[in-house]
Design a protein around this motif. Structure first.
Motif, PDB file in Angstrom:
ATOM      1  N   SER A   1       0.777  -1.370  -0.062  1.00  0.00           N
ATOM      2  CA  SER A   1      -0.245   0.006   0.070  1.00  0.00           C
ATOM      3  C   SER A   1       0.983   1.234   0.141  1.00  0.00           C
ATOM      4  O   SER A   1       1.727   1.391   0.754  1.00  0.00           O
ATOM      5  N   TYR A  22      -1.931  11.186  -2.917  1.00  0.00           N
ATOM      6  CA  TYR A  22      -2.390   9.941  -2.874  1.00  0.00           C
ATOM      7  C   TYR A  22      -3.891   9.783  -2.806  1.00  0.00           C
ATOM      8  O   TYR A  22      -4.467   9.009  -3.671  1.00  0.00           O
ATOM      9  N   ASP A  60      -3.476  -3.290   8.965  1.00  0.00           N
ATOM     10  CA  ASP A  60      -4.452  -2.175   8.202  1.00  0.00           C
ATOM     11  C   ASP A  60      -3.717  -0.855   8.310  1.00  0.00           C
ATOM     12  O   ASP A  60      -2.938  -0.665   9.299  1.00  0.00           O
ATOM     13  N   ILE A  61      -4.049  -0.041   7.610  1.00  0.00           N
ATOM     14  CA  ILE A  61      -3.393   1.380   7.425  1.00  0.00           C
ATOM     15  C   ILE A  61      -4.088   2.117   8.568  1.00  0.00           C
ATOM     16  O   ILE A  61      -3.109   2.618   9.293  1.00  0.00           O
ATOM     17  N   TYR A  62      -5.188   1.858   9.052  1.00  0.00           N
ATOM     18  CA  TYR A  62      -5.866   2.597  10.281  1.00  0.00           C
ATOM     19  C   TYR A  62      -5.169   2.042  11.414  1.00  0.00           C
ATOM     20  O   TYR A  62      -4.833   2.974  12.257  1.00  0.00           O
ATOM     21  N   ALA A 118      -6.658   7.670   3.211  1.00  0.00           N
ATOM     22  CA  ALA A 118      -7.215   6.268   3.309  1.00  0.00           C
ATOM     23  C   ALA A 118      -8.525   6.061   3.101  1.00  0.00           C
ATOM     24  O   ALA A 118      -9.058   5.219   2.329  1.00  0.00           O
ATOM     25  N   ARG A 144      -9.459   7.105  -0.555  1.00  0.00           N
ATOM     26  CA  ARG A 144      -9.217   6.180  -1.396  1.00  0.00           C
ATOM     27  C   ARG A 144      -9.931   4.803  -1.216  1.00  0.00           C
ATOM     28  O   ARG A 144      -9.553   3.766  -2.053  1.00  0.00           O
ATOM     29  N   LYS A 145     -10.836   4.884  -0.111  1.00  0.00           N
ATOM     30  CA  LYS A 145     -11.695   3.474   0.068  1.00  0.00           C
ATOM     31  C   LYS A 145     -10.651   2.394   0.554  1.00  0.00           C
ATOM     32  O   LYS A 145     -11.058   1.352   0.094  1.00  0.00           O
ATOM     33  N   ASP A 146      -9.600   2.548   1.309  1.00  0.00           N
ATOM     34  CA  ASP A 146      -8.867   1.310   1.819  1.00  0.00           C
ATOM     35  C   ASP A 146      -9.684   0.786   2.834  1.00  0.00           C
ATOM     36  O   ASP A 146     -10.282   1.129   3.780  1.00  0.00           O
ATOM     37  N   ARG A 147      -9.694  -0.637   2.605  1.00  0.00           N
ATOM     38  CA  ARG A 147     -10.703  -1.524   3.471  1.00  0.00           C
ATOM     39  C   ARG A 147      -9.837  -1.653   4.901  1.00  0.00           C
ATOM     40  O   ARG A 147      -8.802  -1.730   5.090  1.00  0.00           O
ATOM     41  N   ARG A 207      -9.389  -4.489   7.634  1.00  0.00           N
ATOM     42  CA  ARG A 207      -8.997  -5.970   7.251  1.00  0.00           C
ATOM     43  C   ARG A 207      -9.109  -6.860   8.403  1.00  0.00           C
ATOM     44  O   ARG A 207      -8.705  -7.851   8.711  1.00  0.00           O
ATOM     45  N   LEU A 235     -16.472   1.010   4.401  1.00  0.00           N
ATOM     46  CA  LEU A 235     -15.015   0.342   4.445  1.00  0.00           C
ATOM     47  C   LEU A 235     -14.958  -1.278   5.231  1.00  0.00           C
ATOM     48  O   LEU A 235     -13.822  -1.753   5.014  1.00  0.00           O
TER      49      LEU A 235
END
Lengths: 88, 134
Positions: free
Chosen positions: A29, A82, B35-37, B92, B95-98, B100, B112
């Protein structure tokens, strides 16, 4: 004793920096890479503060301050690029 | 030499060890969270707290130049770290990052926390525009 503590702290922060580099290289990512770069800049700042403490020199902290502000600006710019495909 | 000046380096060593513990926890979370969050949760709080602790540990040098610069760096970090974390979280979500993990709490207008739904973004964009008042 105190010099030993600061030397071990410097080495430990370098190990954490290597972990951040591995996270940045291995993630797929783009935002995780931006986050890892931000954390890497924070590790560099910490190493400069430790150098300044152990050597008794104050101008390492000037570099640390400039690096903190530049990493903030680059993180915000990369995140905006981004998200929206443009910075401004 | 009085008692405070002999105890000060030991206090500095203790602060350095505690700050390194917090930084280690933060980097461990950055490396292992799925997860990014969650990664942002670990890296945005614990690492900044550890760095601020290390700068507080440099107060014992009693050098005015070092203390002034350390206070400036602490102010800069405490002002800019929440803003950059918010920028990354905003990117995030846009861009609709899920998410997980199970049992997530999703308060964004996008779905999400649903793992595989290809066209959830359409109604989410309308809800985001309603929230923003556009």
């Amino acid at each position: 004793m105190h010099e030993t503590v600061f030397s071990i702290a410097t080495i430990w922060v370098a190990v954490l920096l290597v972990v951040c580099v591995m996270v940045m290289l291995r993630s797929r990512s783009g935002l995780v890479r931006v986050l890892a770069l931000d954390t890497m800049a924070l590790m560099f700042i910490t190493m400069l503060v430790l150098f300044s403490d152990s050597r008794g020199v104050s101008w390492y902290l000037d570099v640390a301050l400039v690096l903190a502000l530049l990493s903030f600006i680059s993180t915000v710019a990369a995140a905006r690029y981004y998200a929206e495909g443009r910075i401004f | 030499m009085d008692q405070a000046s002999t105890a000060a380096p030991w206090i500095a060593d203790a602060i350095v060890v505690i700050a390194l513990f917090f930084m280690t926890v933060g980097v461990f979370g950055l490396a292992t969270m799925p997860d990014i969050y969650l990664k942002m949760h670990a890296a945005g709080k614990a690492v900044v707290l550890g760095a601020v602790g290390l700068m507080i540990a440099s107060f014992v040098t009693r050098d005015t130049a070092v203390i002034a610069r350390a206070v400036l760096i602490i102010c800069a970090l405490l002002l800019t770290a929440p803003v950059s974390s918010h920028a990354i979280a905003n990117a995030a979500v846009r861009r609709k990052d899920r998410m997980r993990t199970d049992s997530t709490l999703n308060e964004s207008p996008f779905e999400l926390d649903k793992p595989d739904s290809a066209h959830v973004g359409d109604s989410g964009d309308a809800r985001l525009r309603t929230l923003l008042g556009e």
